[in-house]
Motif scaffolding. Sequence first.
Motif, PDB file in Angstrom:
ATOM      1  N   PRO A 177      34.072 -17.267  33.528  1.00 21.85           N
ATOM      2  CA  PRO A 177      34.352 -15.948  32.941  1.00 21.85           C
ATOM      3  C   PRO A 177      33.463 -14.840  33.514  1.00 21.85           C
ATOM      4  N   PHE A 178      32.228 -15.190  33.864  1.00 23.61           N
ATOM      5  CA  PHE A 178      31.322 -14.220  34.482  1.00 23.61           C
ATOM      6  C   PHE A 178      31.864 -13.774  35.836  1.00 23.61           C
ATOM      7  N   ARG A 230      35.008 -13.589  36.789  1.00 25.13           N
ATOM      8  CA  ARG A 230      36.150 -12.682  36.619  1.00 25.13           C
ATOM      9  C   ARG A 230      35.671 -11.254  36.359  1.00 25.13           C
ATOM     10  N   LEU A 231      34.701 -11.108  35.486  1.00 30.94           N
ATOM     11  CA  LEU A 231      34.195  -9.779  35.141  1.00 30.94           C
ATOM     12  C   LEU A 231      33.473  -9.125  36.319  1.00 30.94           C
ATOM     13  N   LEU A 291      27.974 -13.418  23.485  1.00 28.67           N
ATOM     14  CA  LEU A 291      28.770 -13.823  24.640  1.00 28.67           C
ATOM     15  C   LEU A 291      27.942 -14.470  25.747  1.00 28.67           C
ATOM     16  N   GLU A 346      28.692 -14.274  29.780  1.00 24.40           N
ATOM     17  CA  GLU A 346      29.873 -13.400  29.822  1.00 24.40           C
ATOM     18  C   GLU A 346      29.519 -11.997  29.324  1.00 24.40           C
ATOM     19  N   GLY A 364      28.229  -9.937  32.040  1.00 32.57           N
ATOM     20  CA  GLY A 364      29.316  -9.445  32.878  1.00 32.57           C
ATOM     21  C   GLY A 364      29.955  -8.189  32.316  1.00 32.57           C
ATOM     22  N   TRP A 365      30.208  -8.183  30.983  1.00 35.85           N
ATOM     23  CA  TRP A 365      30.766  -6.990  30.352  1.00 35.85           C
ATOM     24  C   TRP A 365      29.810  -5.803  30.453  1.00 35.85           C
TER      25      TRP A 365
END
Length: 442
Positions: free
Chosen positions: A126-127, A129-130, A185, A188, A191-192
């Motif tokens: 997920p990291f 992707r961000l 999170l 993740e 990343g956001w």
Amino acid sequence: MLRTEAKSTIKLALPIIIGELAQMALHIIDTAMVGAISYKQLAAAALVINAMNIPFVVGIGMTISVSQMVSMAHGRRDAALVSHYFFNGFLLCAISALLISGFLFGFQPFLDHLGQDPEVVRLAMPFMRLMAISILPMLLFMTLKQFTDGLEFTKTAMLLSLAGMPINILLNWLLIYGNWGFPRLELEGAGWATLITRSLMFTVLGIIILKHPTFRPYISNSKNQWFLKRKTWRELLHIGIPSSLQIGMEAGAFAVSGIMIGTFGAVPQAAHQIALSCAAFTFMVSMGLAQAGSIRVSNAFGRSDWPRITLIGKSTLITALAYGICCALTFAVFRQQLPVLFNKDIEVIQLAALLLLFAAVFQISDATQAIGAGLLRGIKDVRVPTLLVGIAYWVVGLPMGYILGFNFNMGAKGMWLGFIAGLTLASIFLISRFLNMCKKEN
């Protein structure tokens, strides 16, 4: 004369350096805050950073073409031409950013096939992707920054980079750890936080360029100069592609080495990431000096003033040499204390401290090779240096690291000895070429 030129370069470089350090600080802050959770979270962050490092720095290399061409046009006092290069350069970099982001999205499934710890890969997905999405605003921000730097308005992007730090820290604190009712999170969340911070920085710098009176002479030419031109794209690509390859080959050697080190386990990968983060932080100063030297040399090159080019080049190299010595001493003295800032695991700290000794050894060559590459870009010599850099890193450095790391069972230590060999050879190649060209033209 050398002292005067050095002072002028440092004055131009300081805001660039501060901005670069602020950008690097965002990565280090992310690494430290994630590492406080567990070393596997840190290893997952390292895996993603290594996997995306090559395409990311290729994009940064493409943005360098904007500052080079804008600087030359600015040296001729041609505001219309500056505007023209800005428009075409921005479109070129925007397309590059989209392609890189798409490539990173497509690369995600391959993380499972790199021989990494399965838990590390699960945390990394997920990291990844961000971070792939955040490439877009970051490279667009870098393009705008190169435009303002090329005009020698270096403080604008610096202030925004500094402003991004507390925003990123706050968002990390909220989203990584789940404070104030926000979801926890962990990686993740980092990343956001990065995506939001980068988007804000790009948006604000774009508004400043479009609206501030300082940039009005260039924006006011938009009706006449904002059109696509094949010759302009060839000029930009002539600088951008070799610059991307040069930076990409160096970063690629580190990234591939990082992935190889990951096959030794999560502890070596985490230790590698700590030492590399420290080395990358000090390298940002060298990059800032290289950019400033390149901009000043580019202006002098436009006037064919080779005596001035020689003075700027030699003074910048001496400055880089002194800086590299200071960094080497710092790493050697504080090698035990620096890893504690990132992680509390004893094994990780001990290995990271050892790797910081290796980092201390290559600080001088790392600083001087960056300056050599920047000075050569300033005189539009990019093709042969790209070949030389390729030999240093991929024919000598990386194979040597692999042989020592795997065949001689030296692990991460062997890979870092390869770094030393590659950086030293690159420094000798690039500096020798610049000085020989100056001698030939004078």
